[in-house]
Each structure stands twice: as C-alpha cells, then as structure tokens.
Design a protein around this motif. Structure first.
Motif, PDB file in Angstrom:
ATOM      1  N   ASN A  59     -36.881 -22.837  70.611  1.00 36.60           N
ATOM      2  CA  ASN A  59     -36.708 -21.486  69.847  1.00 36.60           C
ATOM      3  C   ASN A  59     -36.174 -21.863  68.494  1.00 36.60           C
ATOM      4  OD1 ASN A  59     -37.330 -19.235  71.910  1.00 36.60           O
ATOM      5  ND2 ASN A  59     -36.155 -20.593  72.987  1.00 36.60           N
ATOM      6  N   VAL A  60     -36.225 -21.248  67.540  1.00 34.98           N
ATOM      7  CA  VAL A  60     -35.873 -21.275  66.095  1.00 34.98           C
ATOM      8  C   VAL A  60     -35.787 -19.907  65.526  1.00 34.98           C
ATOM      9  CG1 VAL A  60     -37.960 -22.077  65.150  1.00 34.98           C
ATOM     10  CG2 VAL A  60     -35.774 -22.395  64.127  1.00 34.98           C
ATOM     11  N   GLY A  61     -34.909 -19.394  65.027  1.00 27.88           N
ATOM     12  CA  GLY A  61     -34.702 -18.182  64.514  1.00 27.88           C
ATOM     13  C   GLY A  61     -33.712 -17.661  63.388  1.00 27.88           C
ATOM     14  N   ALA A  62     -33.601 -16.789  62.971  1.00 27.95           N
ATOM     15  CA  ALA A  62     -32.839 -16.419  61.931  1.00 27.95           C
ATOM     16  C   ALA A  62     -32.485 -15.081  61.618  1.00 27.95           C
ATOM     17  CB  ALA A  62     -33.124 -16.911  60.487  1.00 27.95           C
ATOM     18  N   LEU A  63     -31.315 -14.307  61.414  1.00 29.86           N
ATOM     19  CA  LEU A  63     -31.201 -13.179  61.053  1.00 29.86           C
ATOM     20  C   LEU A  63     -30.936 -13.125  59.455  1.00 29.86           C
ATOM     21  CD1 LEU A  63     -28.519 -11.794  63.831  1.00 29.86           C
ATOM     22  CD2 LEU A  63     -31.089 -11.329  63.652  1.00 29.86           C
ATOM     23  N   VAL A  64     -31.505 -12.081  58.803  1.00 32.79           N
ATOM     24  CA  VAL A  64     -31.493 -11.964  57.570  1.00 32.79           C
ATOM     25  C   VAL A  64     -30.927 -10.647  57.196  1.00 32.79           C
ATOM     26  CG1 VAL A  64     -32.849 -12.058  55.323  1.00 32.79           C
ATOM     27  CG2 VAL A  64     -33.346 -13.525  57.280  1.00 32.79           C
ATOM     28  N   ASN A  65     -29.728 -10.774  56.353  1.00 30.16           N
ATOM     29  CA  ASN A  65     -28.997  -9.499  55.786  1.00 30.16           C
ATOM     30  C   ASN A  65     -29.783  -8.861  54.443  1.00 30.16           C
ATOM     31  OD1 ASN A  65     -27.221  -7.320  55.759  1.00 30.16           O
ATOM     32  ND2 ASN A  65     -26.081  -8.557  54.091  1.00 30.16           N
ATOM     33  N   ILE A  66     -30.828  -8.251  54.513  1.00 32.11           N
ATOM     34  CA  ILE A  66     -31.493  -7.760  53.347  1.00 32.11           C
ATOM     35  C   ILE A  66     -30.662  -6.960  52.392  1.00 32.11           C
ATOM     36  CG2 ILE A  66     -33.478  -6.624  52.342  1.00 32.11           C
ATOM     37  CD1 ILE A  66     -34.907  -7.121  55.111  1.00 32.11           C
ATOM     38  N   HIS A  67     -29.810  -5.923  52.945  1.00 26.64           N
ATOM     39  CA  HIS A  67     -28.968  -5.273  52.081  1.00 26.64           C
ATOM     40  C   HIS A  67     -28.008  -4.540  52.946  1.00 26.64           C
ATOM     41  CE1 HIS A  67     -27.653  -3.047  48.391  1.00 26.64           C
ATOM     42  NE2 HIS A  67     -27.931  -1.910  49.315  1.00 26.64           N
ATOM     43  N   THR A  68     -26.821  -4.743  52.429  1.00 22.34           N
ATOM     44  CA  THR A  68     -25.595  -3.801  53.058  1.00 22.34           C
ATOM     45  C   THR A  68     -24.747  -3.281  52.154  1.00 22.34           C
ATOM     46  OG1 THR A  68     -25.417  -5.572  54.898  1.00 22.34           O
ATOM     47  CG2 THR A  68     -23.569  -4.158  54.518  1.00 22.34           C
ATOM     48  N   ARG A  69     -24.462  -2.051  52.415  1.00 22.87           N
ATOM     49  CA  ARG A  69     -23.627  -1.238  51.440  1.00 22.87           C
ATOM     50  C   ARG A  69     -22.624  -0.583  52.058  1.00 22.87           C
ATOM     51  NH1 ARG A  69     -24.449   0.919  46.285  1.00 22.87           N
ATOM     52  NH2 ARG A  69     -26.488   0.125  46.389  1.00 22.87           N
ATOM     53  N   ILE A  70     -21.362  -0.606  51.823  1.00 25.91           N
ATOM     54  CA  ILE A  70     -20.156  -0.057  52.252  1.00 25.91           C
ATOM     55  C   ILE A  70     -19.644   1.155  51.095  1.00 25.91           C
ATOM     56  CG2 ILE A  70     -17.810  -0.176  53.037  1.00 25.91           C
ATOM     57  CD1 ILE A  70     -18.467  -3.084  53.901  1.00 25.91           C
ATOM     58  N   SER A  82     -33.421  -8.293  58.871  1.00 25.03           N
ATOM     59  CA  SER A  82     -34.671  -8.702  59.529  1.00 25.03           C
ATOM     60  C   SER A  82     -34.266  -9.826  60.409  1.00 25.03           C
ATOM     61  CB  SER A  82     -35.590  -9.241  58.271  1.00 25.03           C
ATOM     62  OG  SER A  82     -36.680  -9.783  59.148  1.00 25.03           O
ATOM     63  N   ASN A  83     -35.041 -10.015  61.718  1.00 31.47           N
ATOM     64  CA  ASN A  83     -34.831 -11.070  62.480  1.00 31.47           C
ATOM     65  C   ASN A  83     -36.226 -11.669  62.526  1.00 31.47           C
ATOM     66  OD1 ASN A  83     -35.285  -8.523  64.221  1.00 31.47           O
ATOM     67  ND2 ASN A  83     -35.861 -10.181  65.714  1.00 31.47           N
ATOM     68  N   ILE A  84     -36.188 -13.169  62.462  1.00 31.47           N
ATOM     69  CA  ILE A  84     -37.180 -14.034  62.187  1.00 31.47           C
ATOM     70  C   ILE A  84     -37.130 -15.026  63.599  1.00 31.47           C
ATOM     71  CG2 ILE A  84     -38.672 -15.440  61.217  1.00 31.47           C
ATOM     72  CD1 ILE A  84     -37.434 -14.274  58.793  1.00 31.47           C
ATOM     73  N   GLN A  85     -38.059 -15.065  64.693  1.00 35.40           N
ATOM     74  CA  GLN A  85     -38.055 -16.001  65.628  1.00 35.40           C
ATOM     75  C   GLN A  85     -39.289 -16.553  65.859  1.00 35.40           C
ATOM     76  OE1 GLN A  85     -36.514 -12.768  68.273  1.00 35.40           O
ATOM     77  NE2 GLN A  85     -35.051 -14.331  68.936  1.00 35.40           N
ATOM     78  N   ALA A  86     -39.331 -17.799  66.251  1.00 34.85           N
ATOM     79  CA  ALA A  86     -40.524 -18.551  66.827  1.00 34.85           C
ATOM     80  C   ALA A  86     -40.077 -19.332  68.280  1.00 34.85           C
ATOM     81  CB  ALA A  86     -41.017 -19.633  65.974  1.00 34.85           C
ATOM     82  N   ARG A  87     -41.150 -19.323  69.166  1.00 39.60           N
ATOM     83  CA  ARG A  87     -41.107 -19.915  70.507  1.00 39.60           C
ATOM     84  C   ARG A  87     -42.263 -20.600  70.841  1.00 39.60           C
ATOM     85  NH1 ARG A  87     -39.131 -16.396  75.595  1.00 39.60           N
ATOM     86  NH2 ARG A  87     -37.211 -16.354  74.430  1.00 39.60           N
ATOM     87  N   TYR A  88     -41.857 -21.931  71.193  1.00 34.12           N
ATOM     88  CA  TYR A  88     -42.961 -22.557  71.769  1.00 34.12           C
ATOM     89  C   TYR A  88     -42.539 -23.171  73.116  1.00 34.12           C
ATOM     90  CZ  TYR A  88     -45.442 -27.203  72.600  1.00 34.12           C
ATOM     91  OH  TYR A  88     -46.176 -28.081  73.101  1.00 34.12           O
ATOM     92  N   THR A  89     -43.409 -23.198  74.203  1.00 39.50           N
ATOM     93  CA  THR A  89     -43.280 -23.027  75.525  1.00 39.50           C
ATOM     94  C   THR A  89     -44.405 -24.086  76.027  1.00 39.50           C
ATOM     95  OG1 THR A  89     -42.506 -20.876  75.750  1.00 39.50           O
ATOM     96  CG2 THR A  89     -43.063 -22.082  77.731  1.00 39.50           C
ATOM     97  N   SER A  90     -44.199 -25.108  76.799  1.00 38.68           N
ATOM     98  CA  SER A  90     -45.108 -25.841  77.177  1.00 38.68           C
ATOM     99  C   SER A  90     -44.984 -26.317  78.605  1.00 38.68           C
ATOM    100  CB  SER A  90     -44.811 -27.343  76.552  1.00 38.68           C
ATOM    101  OG  SER A  90     -43.921 -28.132  76.847  1.00 38.68           O
TER     102      SER A  90
END
Length: 317
Positions: A59-70, A82-90
């Motif tokens: 598995n490889v993935g990332a969480l991306v903070n596109i915009h945060t406002r306080i 956004s969350n981006i993930q990829a999985r390879y199963t063999s």
C-alpha cells in the motif's frame, strides 16, 4: 501491469496534487503485509479440492490538505482535504486456487472530504471516494466504485467525541446505504479507544482499536480491521462472473515508534477469515447469494512507514 506502475501513478498524483494554491501533503504512508501459505477452503456444498495460496499486499498513500481556514473571531475550523491510495495484492497459487484466485489485484482510490466545526460541541465531515479496483485485464465502467456520506460529530468532553452518520456505496453491485460511526475516547491518560467505520480504503473498511501510550514517541495498539473490497476481474472456466468480493477479518498488534516527523509501525497478527465470491455488478443481483471460496486462518506480518510534514493553516479575521 506490474505493481510498480500502480505505485508510480499514485506518487505522480501526490507530487502534482499540491501544485494548486494552499494544498499541502499532511501525511505519506507506505506499508506491506504478508499472509503465509494458507489452505484453500471450497464452498460449503462443494467437494473438497486441494489448493494453497499465500498473499502479499503493498500500500502507498497520502493525505493532502487542500485548504484549511481558522476563524480567529469564532474559532471555527473549515478544512478541505483529499486522500490518495493505491494497493497491490498478489497471490502465489497452487492446485485448484490457480483456477479461482486472480494472480494480481489492483486498487486505486482518490477521495475528498470536507470537515467543519459548527460550534464548540458540534462538527461534521462530508466525504466522497472514487476507486478503480481491477485486475486490469479488461477495463470498463464496471471497474469504478463509488462511496460517499456524512458524519456529524459531538464533542462531549475534551477526551470523548462521538460521530454518527451514513454512507452510500456500490461495492456489492447497486448502491446500498451503510451506517457510519466514529468514537474517539481517551481513557486515563494512557489508553485510547478509536472506532472508525468506515475507515480510509478503496473498499468498505472499519477500524476498532485500543492504543496504550506512555509518551508521544511510542505506543502499542490492538486492532480489529474488517474490510471488503470489490474488484472487476476477467472471467475464466471457474470464474463465470466479473464482480469479485473479497472479505478480510484481520486482528493485529502493532507498535508505533516516532522520531520527529517519521513513524515506523511493525505489525503482527492473524486473519480470522478470508472469503471471496464472484457475482454480477447489477442492481437486480445485489441480494443474490453466490458460493464463497476461502483461505484458511493464518498469521499476518507487516511493516509500515509514515511521514507527517508540518501543516500551515490560514487564519481569517
């Protein structure tokens, strides 16, 4: 298609994703799991057939903070990510499993979520996930899987919050509703109960875990992580239908070791159940019961790595 191609596609998404405005990578994670050779379990009403298979997962993935406002005046937090993930199963297959299990499976997931506080006690989270789950032999619209939903979160005390909501997904064919629940409970300063249903995944995953931590540099967790992923696969003499539903019920013991922005996470456990069935991605077939094949209970070995860069939030007046 090899695993490296799928992993490279995710890395390209991660690299180019922050190119717009405020976007920042908040977490990158790489992990691997291995189930040793397990006995093939035929459907209950079938004759016994010899077969074995081992399972490797990357598995490889990332969480991306596109915009945060306080909002400094009200304390309100609004965040788009956004969350981006990829999985390879063999699978290494032997005997009858060569006819039943695909040798390789791929899952690529891109999700978006919006989190906002309403006041000091209430917040909500809205999310949408799109996934391509396939063996990449024949790719069409059936390889796409969607899920979306919302969770409303109540902060009862600084140490306890509860969220309830619902999701809709088409992992089993037509769109189906599913309950959503989150619990974050810090107990006695060292223990934490964490429930996430659904959890981040290219399918429908759940997480129920208890963590023990003596410091912010080390913790130990025991978790139950049931999951079902659906794939669009090619047919064969023994696989007459294209929709492969793959269920896993793993129990794992893991340790997290932190050093700065990096984490190392070794894991060990066992998979109590692994089942897979082949159906059709049609609304009319949603509740049809197909024969379930399986793999015997076995151990899990795994290792994970996380990197968490610092996140900058934009204040508003």
């Amino acid at each position: 298609m090899k695993a490296s191609k799928l992993l490279w596609s995710v890395l390209i998404l991660i690299i180019f994703r922050p190119a717009s405005g405020y976007a920042q990578i908040s977490q990158i994670e790489v992990s691997a799991k291995y189930n040793p050779l397990s006995k093939y379990l035929p459907p209950a009403d079938s004759a016994s057939k010899p077969g074995k298979a081992s399972q490797s997962e990357f598995n490889v993935g990332a969480l991306v903070n596109i915009h945060t406002r306080i909002d400094t005046a009200t304390g309100r937090i609004r965040s788009l990510g956004s969350n981006i993930q990829a999985r390879y199963t063999s699978f290494s297959r032997d005997g009858y499993n060569k006819e039943i299990l695909p040798p390789e499976l791929y899952a690529l997931n891109v999700g978006f979520f919006y989190y906002s506080t309403i006041n000091r006690k209430w917040a909500y989270n809205v999310f949408l996930n799109t996934a391509i789950n396939s063996d990449f032999k024949e790719v069409d619209k059936n390889d796409a899987f969607l899920a979306g939903g919302a969770v409303f979160i109540r902060q009862f005390t600084p140490n306890f919050s509860l969220g309830v909501g619902a999701i809709v997904h088409n992992n089993l064919g037509g769109f189906m509703p599913w309950p959503a629940l989150t619990v974050d409970w810090k107990m006695g300063g060292k223990f934490r109960l964490d429930i996430r249903t659904p959890d981040k995944s290219a399918g429908i995953a759940h997480y129920v875990g208890i963590t023990y931590a003596t410091s912010n540099k080390w913790n130990m967790s025991f978790a139950f992580q049931p999951e079902v992923l659906s794939y669009d696969v090619t047919t064969s003499n023994e696989r007459k239908n294209r929709l492969m539903s793959f269920w896993q019920l793993p129990f794992t013991l893991s340790s997290t070791i932190r050093a700065g922005n990096f984490e190392i996470i070794p894991r060990v456990g066992f998979t109590a159940l692994r089942r897979y069935a082949y159906g059709e991605k049609k609304v009319s077939e949603m509740f049809t019961e197909y024969p379930y094949h399986g793999l015997g209970t076995n151990l899990i070995y795994g290792i994970g790595f996380k990197y968490r860069p610092s996140i900058r939030a934009k204040n508003s007046r």
